[in-house]
Design a protein around this motif. Structure first.
Motif, PDB file in Angstrom:
ATOM      1  N   ALA A 541       0.986  -1.337   0.182  1.00 53.96           N
ATOM      2  CA  ALA A 541      -0.368   0.168  -0.365  1.00 53.96           C
ATOM      3  C   ALA A 541       0.905   0.986  -0.105  1.00 53.96           C
ATOM      4  CB  ALA A 541      -0.711   0.109   1.230  1.00 53.96           C
ATOM      5  N   GLU A 542       2.272   0.996   0.602  1.00 57.13           N
ATOM      6  CA  GLU A 542       2.353   2.184   1.106  1.00 57.13           C
ATOM      7  C   GLU A 542       3.660   2.547  -0.310  1.00 57.13           C
ATOM      8  OE1 GLU A 542       2.715   4.966   3.039  1.00 57.13           O
ATOM      9  OE2 GLU A 542       1.812   4.009   4.912  1.00 57.13           O
ATOM     10  N   PRO A 548       8.631   9.155   3.941  1.00 51.35           N
ATOM     11  CA  PRO A 548       9.810   8.877   4.376  1.00 51.35           C
ATOM     12  C   PRO A 548       9.794   7.300   4.690  1.00 51.35           C
ATOM     13  CG  PRO A 548      10.398  11.186   4.833  1.00 51.35           C
ATOM     14  CD  PRO A 548       9.459  10.683   3.933  1.00 51.35           C
ATOM     15  N   LEU A 549       8.565   7.514   6.054  1.00 53.28           N
ATOM     16  CA  LEU A 549       7.833   6.060   6.846  1.00 53.28           C
ATOM     17  C   LEU A 549       7.563   5.877   5.736  1.00 53.28           C
ATOM     18  CD1 LEU A 549       6.277   8.294   9.918  1.00 53.28           C
ATOM     19  CD2 LEU A 549       8.817   7.630   9.366  1.00 53.28           C
ATOM     20  N   GLY A 550       6.808   5.984   4.706  1.00 48.62           N
ATOM     21  CA  GLY A 550       6.532   4.816   4.048  1.00 48.62           C
ATOM     22  C   GLY A 550       7.608   4.246   3.170  1.00 48.62           C
ATOM     23  N   GLN A 551       8.869   4.727   3.074  1.00 52.35           N
ATOM     24  CA  GLN A 551       9.399   4.202   1.983  1.00 52.35           C
ATOM     25  C   GLN A 551      10.234   3.265   2.936  1.00 52.35           C
ATOM     26  OE1 GLN A 551      10.205   4.302  -1.257  1.00 52.35           O
ATOM     27  NE2 GLN A 551       7.976   5.253  -1.332  1.00 52.35           N
ATOM     28  N   ALA A 552      10.365   3.227   3.754  1.00 46.90           N
ATOM     29  CA  ALA A 552      10.617   2.797   5.184  1.00 46.90           C
ATOM     30  C   ALA A 552      10.634   1.325   5.186  1.00 46.90           C
ATOM     31  CB  ALA A 552      11.172   3.030   6.332  1.00 46.90           C
ATOM     32  N   ILE A 553       9.215   1.236   5.238  1.00 42.66           N
ATOM     33  CA  ILE A 553       8.333  -0.312   5.442  1.00 42.66           C
ATOM     34  C   ILE A 553       8.090  -0.283   4.291  1.00 42.66           C
ATOM     35  CG2 ILE A 553       5.628  -1.023   5.248  1.00 42.66           C
ATOM     36  CD1 ILE A 553       5.347   1.563   7.509  1.00 42.66           C
ATOM     37  N   THR A 574      -2.846  13.612   3.313  1.00 42.32           N
ATOM     38  CA  THR A 574      -2.170  14.676   3.626  1.00 42.32           C
ATOM     39  C   THR A 574      -2.365  14.578   5.634  1.00 42.32           C
ATOM     40  OG1 THR A 574      -2.530  15.652   1.354  1.00 42.32           O
ATOM     41  CG2 THR A 574      -1.457  16.838   3.763  1.00 42.32           C
ATOM     42  N   GLY A 575      -1.613  14.773   5.920  1.00 44.80           N
ATOM     43  CA  GLY A 575      -1.205  14.302   7.190  1.00 44.80           C
ATOM     44  C   GLY A 575      -1.525  14.021   8.158  1.00 44.80           C
ATOM     45  N   ARG A 576      -2.201  11.911   7.684  1.00 44.82           N
ATOM     46  CA  ARG A 576      -3.161  11.345   8.472  1.00 44.82           C
ATOM     47  C   ARG A 576      -2.169   9.789   7.897  1.00 44.82           C
ATOM     48  NH1 ARG A 576      -6.778  15.203   6.171  1.00 44.82           N
ATOM     49  NH2 ARG A 576      -7.492  12.999   5.035  1.00 44.82           N
ATOM     50  N   GLY A 577      -2.209   9.589   6.660  1.00 46.81           N
ATOM     51  CA  GLY A 577      -1.637   8.759   5.355  1.00 46.81           C
ATOM     52  C   GLY A 577      -2.043   7.866   4.665  1.00 46.81           C
ATOM     53  N   ILE A 578      -2.321   6.369   4.021  1.00 51.26           N
ATOM     54  CA  ILE A 578      -3.056   6.300   2.632  1.00 51.26           C
ATOM     55  C   ILE A 578      -3.979   5.565   2.531  1.00 51.26           C
ATOM     56  CG2 ILE A 578      -0.587   6.721   2.274  1.00 51.26           C
ATOM     57  CD1 ILE A 578      -0.897   3.255   2.267  1.00 51.26           C
ATOM     58  N   LYS A 579      -4.101   5.797   1.915  1.00 49.22           N
ATOM     59  CA  LYS A 579      -5.671   4.719   1.542  1.00 49.22           C
ATOM     60  C   LYS A 579      -5.468   4.109   0.019  1.00 49.22           C
ATOM     61  CE  LYS A 579     -10.607   4.345   0.527  1.00 49.22           C
ATOM     62  NZ  LYS A 579     -11.918   5.156   0.462  1.00 49.22           N
ATOM     63  N   ALA A 580      -5.350   2.327   0.119  1.00 48.69           N
ATOM     64  CA  ALA A 580      -5.632   1.908  -0.984  1.00 48.69           C
ATOM     65  C   ALA A 580      -5.978   0.669  -0.907  1.00 48.69           C
ATOM     66  CB  ALA A 580      -3.872   1.086  -0.747  1.00 48.69           C
ATOM     67  N   ARG A 581      -6.334  -0.184  -2.395  1.00 49.23           N
ATOM     68  CA  ARG A 581      -7.369  -1.366  -2.584  1.00 49.23           C
ATOM     69  C   ARG A 581      -6.145  -2.338  -3.213  1.00 49.23           C
ATOM     70  NH1 ARG A 581     -12.099  -2.899  -1.997  1.00 49.23           N
ATOM     71  NH2 ARG A 581     -12.457  -4.570  -3.123  1.00 49.23           N
ATOM     72  N   LEU A 582      -5.130  -3.505  -2.012  1.00 49.33           N
ATOM     73  CA  LEU A 582      -5.407  -4.663  -3.234  1.00 49.33           C
ATOM     74  C   LEU A 582      -5.913  -6.231  -3.115  1.00 49.33           C
ATOM     75  CD1 LEU A 582      -1.886  -3.751  -0.437  1.00 49.33           C
ATOM     76  CD2 LEU A 582      -1.659  -3.085  -3.087  1.00 49.33           C
ATOM     77  N   GLY A 584      -8.525  -7.067  -3.640  1.00 44.79           N
ATOM     78  CA  GLY A 584     -10.063  -6.847  -3.380  1.00 44.79           C
ATOM     79  C   GLY A 584      -9.710  -5.803  -1.688  1.00 44.79           C
ATOM     80  N   GLU A 585      -8.859  -6.006  -1.080  1.00 45.28           N
ATOM     81  CA  GLU A 585      -9.154  -6.523  -0.461  1.00 45.28           C
ATOM     82  C   GLU A 585      -8.603  -3.871   0.333  1.00 45.28           C
ATOM     83  OE1 GLU A 585      -8.452  -9.384   3.029  1.00 45.28           O
ATOM     84  OE2 GLU A 585      -6.541  -9.074   2.312  1.00 45.28           O
ATOM     85  N   ASP A 586      -9.657  -3.358   1.246  1.00 37.78           N
ATOM     86  CA  ASP A 586      -9.086  -1.960   1.543  1.00 37.78           C
ATOM     87  C   ASP A 586      -7.916  -1.926   2.622  1.00 37.78           C
ATOM     88  OD1 ASP A 586     -11.219  -1.394  -0.314  1.00 37.78           O
ATOM     89  OD2 ASP A 586     -12.472  -1.804   0.979  1.00 37.78           O
ATOM     90  N   ILE A 587      -7.115  -1.528   2.525  1.00 36.15           N
ATOM     91  CA  ILE A 587      -5.712  -1.075   2.873  1.00 36.15           C
ATOM     92  C   ILE A 587      -6.209   0.620   4.008  1.00 36.15           C
ATOM     93  CG2 ILE A 587      -4.167  -1.310   3.450  1.00 36.15           C
ATOM     94  CD1 ILE A 587      -4.849  -3.293   3.158  1.00 36.15           C
ATOM     95  N   LEU A 588      -5.177   0.920   4.981  1.00 34.78           N
ATOM     96  CA  LEU A 588      -5.305   1.914   5.342  1.00 34.78           C
ATOM     97  C   LEU A 588      -4.507   1.878   6.816  1.00 34.78           C
ATOM     98  CD1 LEU A 588      -9.271   3.015   7.272  1.00 34.78           C
ATOM     99  CD2 LEU A 588      -8.304   4.435   4.854  1.00 34.78           C
ATOM    100  N   ALA A 589      -3.129   2.503   6.811  1.00 35.63           N
ATOM    101  CA  ALA A 589      -2.514   2.469   7.381  1.00 35.63           C
ATOM    102  C   ALA A 589      -2.005   4.315   7.440  1.00 35.63           C
ATOM    103  CB  ALA A 589      -1.219   2.512   6.580  1.00 35.63           C
ATOM    104  N   GLY A 590      -2.034   4.497   9.458  1.00 38.05           N
ATOM    105  CA  GLY A 590      -1.958   5.593   9.249  1.00 38.05           C
ATOM    106  C   GLY A 590      -1.949   6.096  10.232  1.00 38.05           C
TER     107      GLY A 590
END
Length: 825
Positions: A541-542, A548-553, A574-582, A584-590
């Motif tokens: 997702a990241e 930089p935190l996303g790239q570290a993961i 912005t300032g909270r995290g990211i949202k992605a779909r992988l 068929g699953e919805d991923i939130l990271a933040g």
């Protein structure tokens, strides 16, 4: 990638700024976008697939207006023929009157005019014509060999001045001896009997005239320039010299005719030696001044001398040495041990260590391998490398640094404004004082013309606008040059002056206080998902994030041997995290704010998150299909120099704050490690400038230190923006000071340099003003009037005037001894 700053009109609140930012970020080809409500500007980074008009149209569709700032052309024109600060002021006025000229600044110390103009309204030829009309020469600009020509021209000028001084001294020394020897009664000095003043007064007078004539001839420029400026109602220092010495010579010639007519007592009223010695002493002062001015720009000369003249390129496998000017982008260049890198580029083969101290001030060589950047004028120390030329000519890092330092040296600090104003009125006021003093003493002594003339000449000769004109620019030249030698690039006199007033410094955390290279430290699961699966989904997702935190993961997952999945959908929040779909699953990271927005329960994981934060780690919540799946924690290592730099700032009486988007506990842990006073945590990128503004509202002088595009608005808002050299181009463009290294010890070093420079400027101004405030009344005979004290001989007045400029320059050169306390050097 292109970087642009657009003016935004129509914003009324933070929601407007967020709306514009969100709209622009949706455009294909946008890499970064940040809106600063305080300055009403949009900072945007985009690729070549997108036109600037597309960004403007997108902003326009949602009810706002985006406009480019008026593009002014900047030009630096070397000026010939200036002799004092009044000349510089005159050129400034002449150019500033032209329609389309936005700003005009003439630096007497560098003898250059820095002009910003609208090419649609005024041509460069018209600017040059205005300079020529004012009585000065507009020399060639923007030539490839302009630097070399400028150096040769100044060397020739110094040589000419010394030749003129020696020539005038050859005639003025015997002239002074002939004039003074008969007056010395306590010792009998040898004297030619054929010109004894008591026995042969006419021969004596004519001998003095014959010896004076060559000196006047050598100093003809004082008269040509001085009288021309006087007739154009813009008198300068040359006008003072020309009037004073002309009065002395004409009065002496008149008395020579009186002697010829039989009035032998007129032999006591000859002033030939005063005129001759005055010109000789002023030529000596000008020679010393030219040498000292040359020494103030040694930093630029050193930088210019670093670049090699040739490069070895590879053509069909064969080595070919060519002049540096013939190198083209894309050429493959070979560099052997001991050779300098000719242009900027990227290593395509080989391995070596390169000394980049000329750019960064860092003495340790840097290892280079394939894919690493190399910079012009850095020194290859060990291996053989090949690299692809990517930046040549004026685009290289070295050329940009030289340009930046030259611009800074040509700029003016606000403290110089008072000296400029005084210099503009100085010469006319001195002329009036000299005339009034001469007339006053003439009538006060019942018509003693010799006495009145002594006063008149002394006042004209002792007055010195040069010291005022040199006081500020010479110190700025040396100060900015000294900064460049230590990897501290100060963009102008205003920044140099403001830096010494800073009492609060705000550091961005990631990449500034910390290394900016965080690593995954903990993977904690909640529910049935495995650690590897949680890390794989989070990293996948990241993958589309540049944080930089996303790239570290992402890096952590790769190091664990996990295969990354392709995201079907990705949104950066912005300032909270990211949202992605992988898959068929919805991923939130933040952060917690994101989880709260999405109504995701954190039951059982909040305490763990708090504990990680207290350890200085950044916990990132991960949710799958609306359910909390776990936490991925990342830690960013604090730079070695951070604590030492903050301790040094505390000793200087400066409060230190840290600003970050991280949660309060993580931020507090980092702040505790390095000794920071104040923590501004959970701050969105677009709100950083508002936090700086709040500090400024507390009557603080604030400096902001950052390295990213999201720091650009805050850097622009702060009283002084300081960019880390390893940061983005946008950050460095928005900053007032650029630190070429990532060593935070350069922050207190920059402020310390500012304090030393401003102290030096104040000393110079005190001496320059004090010299004239004391010298002119003494020359006008105030001591003689009040206390029956001695009169000031015009020759001593000339010596004092010459030495005043030299003393100011010598004091400025003391800054060359400045050594920043960096903790290492």
């Amino acid at each position: 990638m292109e970087n642009k700053t657009l003016d935004i009109r129509g914003m009324t609140c933070a929601a407007c700024a967020q709306r514009i930012e969100k709209t622009v970020k949706k455009l294909p080809g946008i890499s970064q976008a940040s809106v600063n409500l305080a300055s009403e500007k949009l900072f945007v980074e985009y690729d070549s697939s997108l036109n600037l008009s597309d960004i403007k149209n997108a902003v326009s569709k949602i009810g706002y207006e985006a406009a480019e700032k008026t593009e002014y052309s900047d030009v630096t024109i070397p000026i010939g023929g200036m002799t004092c600060a009044a000349c510089a002021r005159r050129v400034e006025k002449a150019v500033g009157k032209l329609e389309g000229v936005e700003s005009s600044s003439v630096n007497f110390a560098t003898e250059k005019a820095t002009i910003a103009y609208d090419p649609r309204k005024v041509r460069l030829s018209a600017i040059k014509a205005a300079i020529e009309k004012a009585g000065y020469q507009a020399l060639e600009v923007n030539k490839a060999d302009a630097a070399d020509e400028d150096r040769l021209r100044k060397q020739q000028e110094i040589k000419t001045l010394w030749t003129k001084f020696i020539t005038s001294a050859v005639f003025s020394l015997p002239l002074l001896y002939i004039a003074m020897a008969p007056m010395i009664s306590f010792i009998r000095l040898p004297f030619p009997s054929a010109i004894e003043p008591m026995n042969y007064p006419l021969a004596y007078a004519l001998t003095e005239l014959i010896l004076t004539a060559p000196v006047i001839g050598v100093g003809y420029k004082f008269y040509a320039i001085g009288f021309k400026a006087l007739f154009q109602r813009s008198p300068n220092m040359d006008s003072l010299i020309a009037i004073g010495t002309t009065a002395a010579v004409l009065y002496s010639i008149y008395n020579t005719f009186q002697i010829a007519a039989g009035h032998f007592m007129a032999v006591d009223a000859l002033y030939f030696e005063s005129a001759g010695v005055i010109i000789t002493l002023i030529l000596l002062g000008k020679s010393l001044e030219a040498v000292s001015k040359g020494r103030t720009s040694e930093a630029i000369k050193k930088l210019m001398g670093l670049a090699p003249k040739t490069a070895v390129i590879l053509e069909n496998g064969q080595e070919k040495e060519i002049p540096i000017d013939e190198v083209e982008i894309g050429d493959i260049i070979l560099v052997k041990p001991g050779d300098k890198i000719p242009v900027d580029g990227t290593v395509t083969g080989g391995h070596t260590s390169i000394d980049e101290s000329m750019l960064t001030g860092e003495s340790m060589p840097v290892d280079k391998k394939e894919g690493d950047p190399v910079y012009a004028a850095s020194l290859n120390t060990t291996g053989v490398i090949q690299f692809k030329a990517e930046k040549i000519g004026s685009d290289t890092a070295l050329a940009q640094i030289i340009k930046l330092v030259e611009d800074a040296q040509g700029s003016k600090a606000p403290i110089a404004q008072m000296a400029d104003i005084v210099s503009g009125y100085f010469v006319p006021v001195v002329c009036v004082i000299a005339l009034l003093a001469g007339i006053g003493w003439y009538f006060g002594t019942a018509g003693d013309l010799k006495f009145a003339l002594t006063i008149f000449i002394s006042v004209l000769v002792i007055a010195c606008p040069c010291a005022l004109g040199l006081a500020t620019p010479t110190a700025i030249m040396v100060g900015t040059g000294k900064g460049a030698e230590n990897g501290i690039l100060i963009k102008g006199g205003e920044a140099l002056e403001t830096a010494h007033k800073i009492n609060t410094i705000v550091f961005d955390k990631t990449g500034t206080i910390t290394e900016g290279k965080p690593k995954v430290t903990d993977v904690l699961v909640a529910g049935s998902v495995s650690k590897d699966r949680l890390l794989q989904l989070t990293a996948s997702a990241e993958r589309g994030s540049e944080h930089p935190l996303g790239q570290a993961i992402v890096l952590g997952a790769k190091e664990s041997g996990l295969t990354l999945l392709e995201a079907e959908q990705f949104d950066s929040l912005t300032g909270r995290g990211i949202k992605a779909r992988l898959e068929g699953e919805d991923i939130l990271a933040g952060n917690r704010k994101l989880m709260d927005e999405q109504n995701i329960s954190l039951a059982g994981m909040e305490e763990i998150s708090d504990r990680l934060a207290e350890e200085g780690k950044t916990p990132m919540y991960v949710a799958i299909n609306g359910e909390l799946a776990g936490i991925v924690a990342v830690a960013d290592v604090v730079k070695e120099s951070s604590r030492a730099a903050i301790e040094r700032l505390h000793k200087m009486g400066i409060e230190v704050a840290m600003i970050t988007g991280d949660n309060k506990k993580t931020a507090a842990a980092i702040a505790k490690q390095v000794g920071i006073d104040r923590v501004l945590a959970e701050v969105l990128p677009q709100d950083k400038s508002n936090e700086v503004k709040k500090l400024q509202s507390e009557n603080r002088k604030v400096a902001m230190v950052g390295d990213g595009i999201n720091d650009a608005p805050a850097l622009a808002q702060a009283d002084i923006g300081i960019a880390i050299g390893s940061g983005t181009d946008v950050a460095m463009e928005s900053a007032d000071i650029v630190l070429m290294r990532s060593d935070l010890m350069d922050v207190p070093a920059a402020i310390d340099l500012s304090k030393h420079t401003i102290r030096n400027i104040k000393q110079n101004l005190f001496w320059a003003f004090g010299y004239n405030v004391i010298g002119i009344p003494i020359a006008a005979g105030v001591l003689h009037l009040l206390f029956n004290g001695p009169l000031l001989n015009p020759m001593f007045a000339a010596a004092a005037m010459s030495l005043s400029s030299v003393s100011v320059l010598t004091n400025a050169l003391r800054l060359k001894r400045f050594r920043p306390d960096t903790g290492k050097r």
